[in-house]
Motif scaffolding. Structure first.
Motif, mmCIF file in Angstrom:
data_model
loop_
_atom_site.group_PDB
_atom_site.id
_atom_site.type_symbol
_atom_site.label_atom_id
_atom_site.label_comp_id
_atom_site.label_asym_id
_atom_site.label_seq_id
_atom_site.Cartn_x
_atom_site.Cartn_y
_atom_site.Cartn_z
ATOM 1 N N HIS A 29 0.789 -1.230 0.000
ATOM 2 C CA HIS A 29 0.000 0.000 0.000
ATOM 3 C C HIS A 29 0.829 1.291 0.000
ATOM 4 O O HIS A 29 0.304 2.350 -0.355
ATOM 5 N N TYR A 30 2.086 1.196 0.419
ATOM 6 C CA TYR A 30 2.941 2.389 0.496
ATOM 7 C C TYR A 30 4.333 2.076 -0.065
ATOM 8 O O TYR A 30 5.332 2.123 0.660
ATOM 9 N N PRO A 31 4.424 1.735 -1.349
ATOM 10 C CA PRO A 31 5.717 1.304 -1.910
ATOM 11 C C PRO A 31 6.807 2.378 -1.830
ATOM 12 O O PRO A 31 7.979 2.044 -1.631
ATOM 13 N N ASP A 32 6.443 3.646 -1.975
ATOM 14 C CA ASP A 32 7.456 4.703 -1.885
ATOM 15 C C ASP A 32 8.033 4.789 -0.475
ATOM 16 O O ASP A 32 9.246 4.958 -0.299
ATOM 17 N N LEU A 33 7.169 4.688 0.514
ATOM 18 C CA LEU A 33 7.630 4.679 1.902
ATOM 19 C C LEU A 33 8.519 3.471 2.149
ATOM 20 O O LEU A 33 9.581 3.580 2.769
ATOM 21 N N TRP A 34 8.103 2.310 1.651
ATOM 22 C CA TRP A 34 8.872 1.083 1.835
ATOM 23 C C TRP A 34 10.288 1.224 1.283
ATOM 24 O O TRP A 34 11.257 0.800 1.919
ATOM 25 N N LYS A 35 10.406 1.832 0.118
ATOM 26 C CA LYS A 35 11.723 1.983 -0.511
ATOM 27 C C LYS A 35 12.648 2.884 0.302
ATOM 28 O O LYS A 35 13.862 2.738 0.248
ATOM 29 N N SER A 36 12.065 3.796 1.070
ATOM 30 C CA SER A 36 12.879 4.721 1.849
ATOM 31 C C SER A 36 13.263 4.167 3.224
ATOM 32 O O SER A 36 14.034 4.793 3.943
ATOM 33 N N LEU A 37 12.737 3.001 3.593
ATOM 34 C CA LEU A 37 12.986 2.436 4.914
ATOM 35 C C LEU A 37 14.114 1.417 4.912
ATOM 36 O O LEU A 37 14.330 0.722 3.930
ATOM 37 N N ASN A 38 14.792 1.325 6.028
ATOM 38 C CA ASN A 38 15.670 0.197 6.316
ATOM 39 C C ASN A 38 14.865 -0.671 7.287
ATOM 40 O O ASN A 38 14.965 -0.547 8.496
ATOM 41 N N TRP A 39 14.020 -1.534 6.719
ATOM 42 C CA TRP A 39 13.020 -2.258 7.500
ATOM 43 C C TRP A 39 13.641 -3.073 8.627
ATOM 44 O O TRP A 39 13.122 -3.093 9.745
ATOM 45 N N ASN A 40 14.733 -3.757 8.364
ATOM 46 C CA ASN A 40 15.347 -4.591 9.402
ATOM 47 C C ASN A 40 15.757 -3.782 10.622
ATOM 48 O O ASN A 40 15.674 -4.262 11.744
#
Length: 63
Positions: A29-40
């Motif tokens: 739902h938020y691919p742009d936000l996802w790309k900017s995150l270091n999820w781990n």
């Protein structure tokens, strides 16, 4: 039970386990936000506020 839920969530985050699928939700739902995150790294810092509510629907011996 709410305190138990808080502890379980902390343990899951420390081990990097996203059992609630929050990462998948962000990807979908938020691919742009996802790309900017270091999820781990950032997943362990997410603050959850669980609230457990219990309704007793019966009492006594179960058949």
């Amino acid at each position: 039970m709410t305190q138990d839920a808080e502890q379980i969530i902390k343990t899951l985050q420390q081990s990097g386990c996203d059992s609630f699928g929050i990462g998948r939700h962000l990807i979908a739902h938020y691919p742009d936000l996802w790309k900017s995150l270091n999820w781990n790294k950032e997943y362990a810092q997410v603050r959850f506020h669980p609230e457990v509510k219990v309704t007793i629907v019966g009492s006594g011996v179960l058949n």
